[in-house]
Motif scaffolding. Structure first.
Motif, PDB file in Angstrom:
ATOM      1  N   ASP A  14       0.864  -1.328   0.139  1.00 44.41           N
ATOM      2  CA  ASP A  14       0.050  -0.028   0.055  1.00 44.41           C
ATOM      3  C   ASP A  14       0.821   1.257   0.050  1.00 44.41           C
ATOM      4  N   ARG A  15       0.667   2.117  -0.869  1.00 42.16           N
ATOM      5  CA  ARG A  15       1.468   3.215  -1.042  1.00 42.16           C
ATOM      6  C   ARG A  15       0.702   4.522  -0.620  1.00 42.16           C
ATOM      7  N   GLY A  16      -0.363   4.345  -0.085  1.00 41.94           N
ATOM      8  CA  GLY A  16      -1.303   5.293   0.352  1.00 41.94           C
ATOM      9  C   GLY A  16      -2.202   6.355  -0.438  1.00 41.94           C
ATOM     10  N   LEU A  17      -2.564   7.429  -0.109  1.00 39.03           N
ATOM     11  CA  LEU A  17      -3.370   8.370  -1.088  1.00 39.03           C
ATOM     12  C   LEU A  17      -2.269   9.271  -1.952  1.00 39.03           C
ATOM     13  N   GLY A  18      -3.076   9.801  -2.988  1.00 33.44           N
ATOM     14  CA  GLY A  18      -2.556  10.858  -3.697  1.00 33.44           C
ATOM     15  C   GLY A  18      -3.546  11.361  -4.750  1.00 33.44           C
ATOM     16  N   THR A  19      -3.148  12.544  -5.323  1.00 31.84           N
ATOM     17  CA  THR A  19      -3.794  13.064  -6.444  1.00 31.84           C
ATOM     18  C   THR A  19      -3.626  13.064  -7.829  1.00 31.84           C
ATOM     19  N   VAL A  20      -4.409  12.660  -8.894  1.00 33.55           N
ATOM     20  CA  VAL A  20      -4.018  12.554 -10.095  1.00 33.55           C
ATOM     21  C   VAL A  20      -3.705  13.765 -10.812  1.00 33.55           C
ATOM     22  N   VAL A  21      -2.603  13.884 -11.073  1.00 32.41           N
ATOM     23  CA  VAL A  21      -2.259  14.977 -11.739  1.00 32.41           C
ATOM     24  C   VAL A  21      -2.091  15.135 -13.223  1.00 32.41           C
ATOM     25  N   ARG A  22      -2.154  13.996 -14.136  1.00 31.38           N
ATOM     26  CA  ARG A  22      -2.156  13.867 -15.459  1.00 31.38           C
ATOM     27  C   ARG A  22      -2.784  12.794 -15.910  1.00 31.38           C
ATOM     28  N   GLY A  60      -7.494  15.310 -10.935  1.00 36.95           N
ATOM     29  CA  GLY A  60      -8.176  15.737  -9.604  1.00 36.95           C
ATOM     30  C   GLY A  60      -8.565  14.801  -8.552  1.00 36.95           C
ATOM     31  N   ASP A  61      -8.681  13.650  -9.044  1.00 36.59           N
ATOM     32  CA  ASP A  61      -9.416  12.552  -8.239  1.00 36.59           C
ATOM     33  C   ASP A  61      -8.262  12.304  -7.252  1.00 36.59           C
ATOM     34  N   ARG A  62      -8.769  12.061  -5.873  1.00 32.81           N
ATOM     35  CA  ARG A  62      -8.061  11.529  -4.892  1.00 32.81           C
ATOM     36  C   ARG A  62      -8.087   9.824  -5.007  1.00 32.81           C
ATOM     37  N   VAL A  63      -6.752   9.338  -4.984  1.00 32.85           N
ATOM     38  CA  VAL A  63      -6.834   7.897  -5.350  1.00 32.85           C
ATOM     39  C   VAL A  63      -5.887   7.121  -4.285  1.00 32.85           C
ATOM     40  N   HIS A  64      -6.395   5.792  -4.351  1.00 35.36           N
ATOM     41  CA  HIS A  64      -5.432   4.896  -3.407  1.00 35.36           C
ATOM     42  C   HIS A  64      -4.365   4.385  -4.388  1.00 35.36           C
ATOM     43  N   VAL A  65      -3.029   4.178  -4.068  1.00 38.76           N
ATOM     44  CA  VAL A  65      -2.225   3.757  -4.917  1.00 38.76           C
ATOM     45  C   VAL A  65      -1.678   2.413  -4.161  1.00 38.76           C
TER      46      VAL A  65
END
Length: 326
Positions: A14-22, A60-65
């Motif tokens: 699990d790498r946690g949360l992030g924001t899609v920027v592209r 702009g989506d907040r995603v789990h990676v």
């Protein structure tokens, strides 16, 4: 963390949360909350329940990676969106395309010439922003090209939309005129910038964000329309705080998932006068006791806005109407 069986595609870290920027269509770049930028893939069967879209993940989506056994990072889930902007994916398509998610503002870049942005396009964009709870602004670019007639028309457009409640910015990406007030309006916000091809959106971003160095294109001498220079969606940081989301230019803006009885709600001035109609389900197309049509006749509602409203109703009844270049 205990790893799962190391088969290809098995998610084990699990790498946690992030924001899609592209979003380049099939690949994504995610800025993890740690600050790291990482390319991500999406599983082929990844879909969001209840939304039929051509792109399951948007900028702009907040995603789990999570990292897979093949050492690639995958988007494994999406946090609930607080809002998004969406349009019909293509002519006659029942699918939609999400332009961007989790927005503070949706800015439509429009021009009066080279090319001329149809008012129907403007109104459909603004109605969609209303429908999906995104505050919207209108940006009239290329004012350095205006002659006296254009300046008069631009002034009328500014009055029209600001009376409805939309802030209108008149700017020139070429000379910098009007950019200071626009910068102030964008500061600290995540803003989608959309528009027809050729309205100077990339030039505007280059002027707002030094170093962005977005590719710009020329206008067709024959059709007076723009060529696509942005080929993917990308989030660009604004100096001093905030982000701009740049998307490819769109030639049409087909609405989707609108109900006939709700369309007037997305035109604030029509909704206002519609409250006075005799019947609560009035469509404002000729019913007795309608308060909207007299308001149009008395210029309390503009003819162009009412025509845009009718165009959406026509599209709902017959999707082939979307073949027109809205």
């Amino acid at each position: 963390m205990k790893s799962k069986k190391n088969t290809k595609d098995t998610i084990n870290i699990d790498r946690g949360l992030g924001t899609v920027v592209r979003n380049t269509g099939s690949a994504y770049m995610v800025r993890l909350d740690s600050g790291e930028l990482t390319p991500c893939r999406v599983k082929g069967n990844f879909r969001i329940k209840g939304i039929r879209t051509t792109n399951p993940v948007a900028v702009g989506d907040r995603v789990h990676v999570a990292k897979s056994a093949d050492d690639a990072d995958y988007i494994t889930g999406i946090e609930p969106r607080r809002n998004y902007i969406i349009r019909r994916a293509s002519n006659l398509s029942k699918e939609s395309h999400i332009l961007a998610a989790n927005l503070d503002c949706a800015g439509l870049v429009a021009t009066l010439r080279d090319p001329q942005t149809p008012t129907t396009f403007i109104d459909r964009f603004l109605a969609t922003a209303e429908a999906y709870s995104v505050p919207a602004i209108l940006i009239l670019n290329k004012i350095d090209l205006w002659d006296e007639e254009d300046r008069e028309l631009g002034g009328m457009i500014k009055i029209l939309y600001e009376q409805i409640g939309y802030k209108v910015y008149m700017v020139s990406a070429e000379t910098g005129e009007g950019l200071d007030s626009l910068k102030d309006a964008l500061k600290g916000k995540t803003t989608l910038l959309a528009g027809n091809s050729g309205v100077g959106k990339s030039s505007l971003i280059n002027a707002l964000v030094p170093g962005a160095d977005l590719k710009t294109g020329k206008i067709s001498d024959i059709h007076h329309t723009g060529m696509h220079t942005t080929t993917f969606s990308e989030m660009i940081d604004i100096p001093g705080g905030g982000e701009l989301i740049d998307i490819p230019g769109v030639r049409g803006f087909g609405t989707i998932d609108f109900e006939e009885e709700e369309v007037s709600h997305y035109f604030p001035e029509i909704f206002k006068y519609g409250k006075e109609c005799r019947y609560s389900d009035c469509t404002h197309t000729g019913e007795p006791g309608c308060a909207v049509i007299p308001a149009v006749e008395e210029s309390l509602i503009s003819q162009s806005r009412y025509a845009s409203y009718l165009s959406i109703l026509e599209e709902l009844k017959d999707p082939t109407k979307y073949r027109k270049p809205f």
